[in-house]
Design a protein around this motif. Structure first.
Motif, PDB file in Angstrom:
ATOM      1  N   CYS A   4       0.878  -1.165   0.000  1.00  0.00           N
ATOM      2  CA  CYS A   4       0.000   0.000   0.000  1.00  0.00           C
ATOM      3  C   CYS A   4       0.919   1.220   0.000  1.00  0.00           C
ATOM      4  O   CYS A   4       1.999   1.171   0.582  1.00  0.00           O
ATOM      5  CB  CYS A   4      -0.884  -0.012   1.249  1.00  0.00           C
ATOM      6  SG  CYS A   4      -2.185   1.237   1.223  1.00  0.00           S
ATOM      7  N   ALA A   5       0.484   2.297  -0.625  1.00  0.00           N
ATOM      8  CA  ALA A   5       1.314   3.498  -0.611  1.00  0.00           C
ATOM      9  C   ALA A   5       0.830   4.451   0.472  1.00  0.00           C
ATOM     10  O   ALA A   5      -0.320   4.404   0.901  1.00  0.00           O
ATOM     11  CB  ALA A   5       1.258   4.187  -1.970  1.00  0.00           C
ATOM     12  N   ALA A   6       1.740   5.292   0.921  1.00  0.00           N
ATOM     13  CA  ALA A   6       1.362   6.456   1.718  1.00  0.00           C
ATOM     14  C   ALA A   6       1.966   7.650   0.990  1.00  0.00           C
ATOM     15  O   ALA A   6       2.740   7.479   0.046  1.00  0.00           O
ATOM     16  CB  ALA A   6       1.893   6.334   3.138  1.00  0.00           C
ATOM     17  N   GLY A   7       1.614   8.844   1.404  1.00  0.00           N
ATOM     18  CA  GLY A   7       2.158   9.999   0.704  1.00  0.00           C
ATOM     19  C   GLY A   7       1.858  11.283   1.430  1.00  0.00           C
ATOM     20  O   GLY A   7       1.459  11.271   2.605  1.00  0.00           O
ATOM     21  N   LYS A   8       2.053  12.385   0.713  1.00  0.00           N
ATOM     22  CA  LYS A   8       1.854  13.702   1.327  1.00  0.00           C
ATOM     23  C   LYS A   8       1.103  14.598   0.355  1.00  0.00           C
ATOM     24  O   LYS A   8       1.513  14.736  -0.813  1.00  0.00           O
ATOM     25  CB  LYS A   8       3.231  14.293   1.654  1.00  0.00           C
ATOM     26  CG  LYS A   8       3.185  15.656   2.328  1.00  0.00           C
ATOM     27  CD  LYS A   8       4.625  16.125   2.586  1.00  0.00           C
ATOM     28  CE  LYS A   8       4.715  17.593   2.903  1.00  0.00           C
ATOM     29  NZ  LYS A   8       6.105  18.061   2.932  1.00  0.00           N
ATOM     30  N   LEU A  47      -2.814   8.086   3.683  1.00  0.00           N
ATOM     31  CA  LEU A  47      -2.699   6.666   3.329  1.00  0.00           C
ATOM     32  C   LEU A  47      -3.308   6.419   1.954  1.00  0.00           C
ATOM     33  O   LEU A  47      -4.369   6.976   1.640  1.00  0.00           O
ATOM     34  CB  LEU A  47      -3.431   5.820   4.394  1.00  0.00           C
ATOM     35  CG  LEU A  47      -3.416   4.307   4.182  1.00  0.00           C
ATOM     36  CD1 LEU A  47      -2.001   3.760   4.145  1.00  0.00           C
ATOM     37  CD2 LEU A  47      -4.208   3.613   5.286  1.00  0.00           C
ATOM     38  N   ASP A  48      -2.632   5.604   1.153  1.00  0.00           N
ATOM     39  CA  ASP A  48      -3.146   5.131  -0.131  1.00  0.00           C
ATOM     40  C   ASP A  48      -3.440   6.279  -1.115  1.00  0.00           C
ATOM     41  O   ASP A  48      -4.573   6.749  -1.223  1.00  0.00           O
ATOM     42  CB  ASP A  48      -4.386   4.255   0.101  1.00  0.00           C
ATOM     43  CG  ASP A  48      -4.931   3.712  -1.202  1.00  0.00           C
ATOM     44  OD1 ASP A  48      -4.175   3.640  -2.186  1.00  0.00           O
ATOM     45  OD2 ASP A  48      -6.135   3.368  -1.225  1.00  0.00           O
ATOM     46  N   PRO A  78       5.336   4.136  -2.243  1.00  0.00           N
ATOM     47  CA  PRO A  78       4.805   2.767  -2.303  1.00  0.00           C
ATOM     48  C   PRO A  78       5.607   1.857  -1.361  1.00  0.00           C
ATOM     49  O   PRO A  78       6.838   1.921  -1.342  1.00  0.00           O
ATOM     50  CB  PRO A  78       5.006   2.353  -3.759  1.00  0.00           C
ATOM     51  CG  PRO A  78       5.493   3.561  -4.487  1.00  0.00           C
ATOM     52  CD  PRO A  78       6.062   4.500  -3.475  1.00  0.00           C
ATOM     53  N   ILE A  79       4.883   1.037  -0.599  1.00  0.00           N
ATOM     54  CA  ILE A  79       5.524   0.163   0.385  1.00  0.00           C
ATOM     55  C   ILE A  79       5.032  -1.270   0.196  1.00  0.00           C
ATOM     56  O   ILE A  79       3.830  -1.507   0.058  1.00  0.00           O
ATOM     57  CB  ILE A  79       5.174   0.623   1.822  1.00  0.00           C
ATOM     58  CG1 ILE A  79       5.706   2.039   2.068  1.00  0.00           C
ATOM     59  CG2 ILE A  79       5.742  -0.335   2.878  1.00  0.00           C
ATOM     60  CD1 ILE A  79       5.059   2.735   3.242  1.00  0.00           C
ATOM     61  N   GLY A 100       1.921   3.868   5.943  1.00  0.00           N
ATOM     62  CA  GLY A 100       1.854   2.896   4.848  1.00  0.00           C
ATOM     63  C   GLY A 100       1.831   1.466   5.360  1.00  0.00           C
ATOM     64  O   GLY A 100       1.091   0.609   4.850  1.00  0.00           O
ATOM     65  N   ILE A 101       2.622   1.190   6.400  1.00  0.00           N
ATOM     66  CA  ILE A 101       2.671  -0.170   6.958  1.00  0.00           C
ATOM     67  C   ILE A 101       1.316  -0.533   7.573  1.00  0.00           C
ATOM     68  O   ILE A 101       0.853  -1.679   7.442  1.00  0.00           O
ATOM     69  CB  ILE A 101       3.854  -0.297   7.956  1.00  0.00           C
ATOM     70  CG1 ILE A 101       5.167  -0.358   7.168  1.00  0.00           C
ATOM     71  CG2 ILE A 101       3.705  -1.534   8.848  1.00  0.00           C
ATOM     72  CD1 ILE A 101       6.434  -0.380   8.007  1.00  0.00           C
TER      73      ILE A 101
END
Ligand code: CDP
Length: 244
Positions: free
Chosen positions: A162-166, A173-174, A188-189, A219-220
């Motif tokens: 799943c990705a995390a971002g800003k 999240l996502d 992306p993680i 993300g985790i």
């Protein structure tokens, strides 16, 4: 990265994102295992508006033979976007980006697969993106992991991605397609939830060390949610009579 659409509000005053989600919410995710008759293992995932099929063959003989390894098995991955998967017709020939994503998925799966049990053989993973909406590499990795498990290939753990971002100076999240295009960072993680190990970590954009930490943790958490859906997909296939 970088605001291309100035009218798009990525995060409103109530902390709601452009598609109505909260900052720590994933898109709707559904996974079905064993959707293809002719592959050894397969899975179909809908991750928001992403629609992706993964099919697995192997362990099987390696062709060309010189690619085989006498000490261990190898894993190969082809990531392909169908011409109708994006609004601008995608040339069906493999692009640089697709070759890169195939490599990234292969490397993210490799720590999970017990390739050492199958010297001289190959496990082949084929990913077809039918519809793309940001985060296809993570969704493809999720489907590929389920397809490997569906094929009965021994694994140390599932790989959940799943990705995390800003966006708007906030960790989310996502990341969806709009957020990826207009936001500030996309990370992306890929994560093995039982072993607690990261197998994929990429970052497009700039984060401070504190933001990096928060983004990774966020993300985790998303990966752990995906893991439950992956497990359920396998249970639904192998315990079709309702036994869990
Ligand atoms: O899909 P992912 O985020 O893993 O990879 P990306 O290279 O960051 O691409 C982001 C998104 O751009 C994809 O998911 C597609 O929605 C879109 N895209 C596109 O519209 N046309 C392409 N030829 C490639 C990507």
């Amino acid at each position: 990265m970088g605001g291309r659409d100035s009218d798009l509000v990525l995060l409103d005053e109530n902390g709601i994102r452009c598609d109505g989600r909260k900052v720590d919410e994933t898109r709707n995710i559904s996974i079905k295992a064993g959707v293809l008759k002719n592959a050894n293992g397969s899975a179909y995932i809908e991750f928001g508006d992403n629609k992706i099929l993964a099919g697995v063959f192997g362990p099987r003989d390696v062709h060309p033979k010189h690619m085989s390894d006498t000490d261990t098995g190898i894993i190969r991955c082809r990531y392909h976007m169908s011409p109708f998967s994006v609004t601008e017709r995608k040339n069906p020939a493999p692009s640089r980006r697709e070759i890169e994503i195939g490599k990234v998925i292969k490397e993210a799966l490799r720590p999970a697969v017990m390739l050492e049990k199958f010297p001289r053989t190959a496990v082949d993973v084929y990913v077809e993106v039918l519809q793309a909406d940001g985060g296809t590499r993570c969704a493809a990795l999720d489907a590929a992991s389920v397809a490997l498990a569906d094929a009965g290939i021994p694994m140390r753990d599932m790989v959940s991605a799943c990705a995390a971002g800003k966006v708007a100076d906030t960790i989310i999240l996502d990341v969806n397609n709009e957020e990826d295009q207009a936001g500030q960072a996309d990370m992306p993680i890929g994560y093995m939830p039982n072993l607690g190990k990261v197998t994929l970590l990429q970052l497009d954009g700039v984060l401070t060390p504190a933001e990096f930490k928060k983004c990774l943790e966020t993300g985790i958490e998303g990966c752990k949610q995906v893991y439950e859906i992956q497990k359920q997909a396998l249970k639904d296939k192998f315990f079709a009579n309702g036994e869990q």
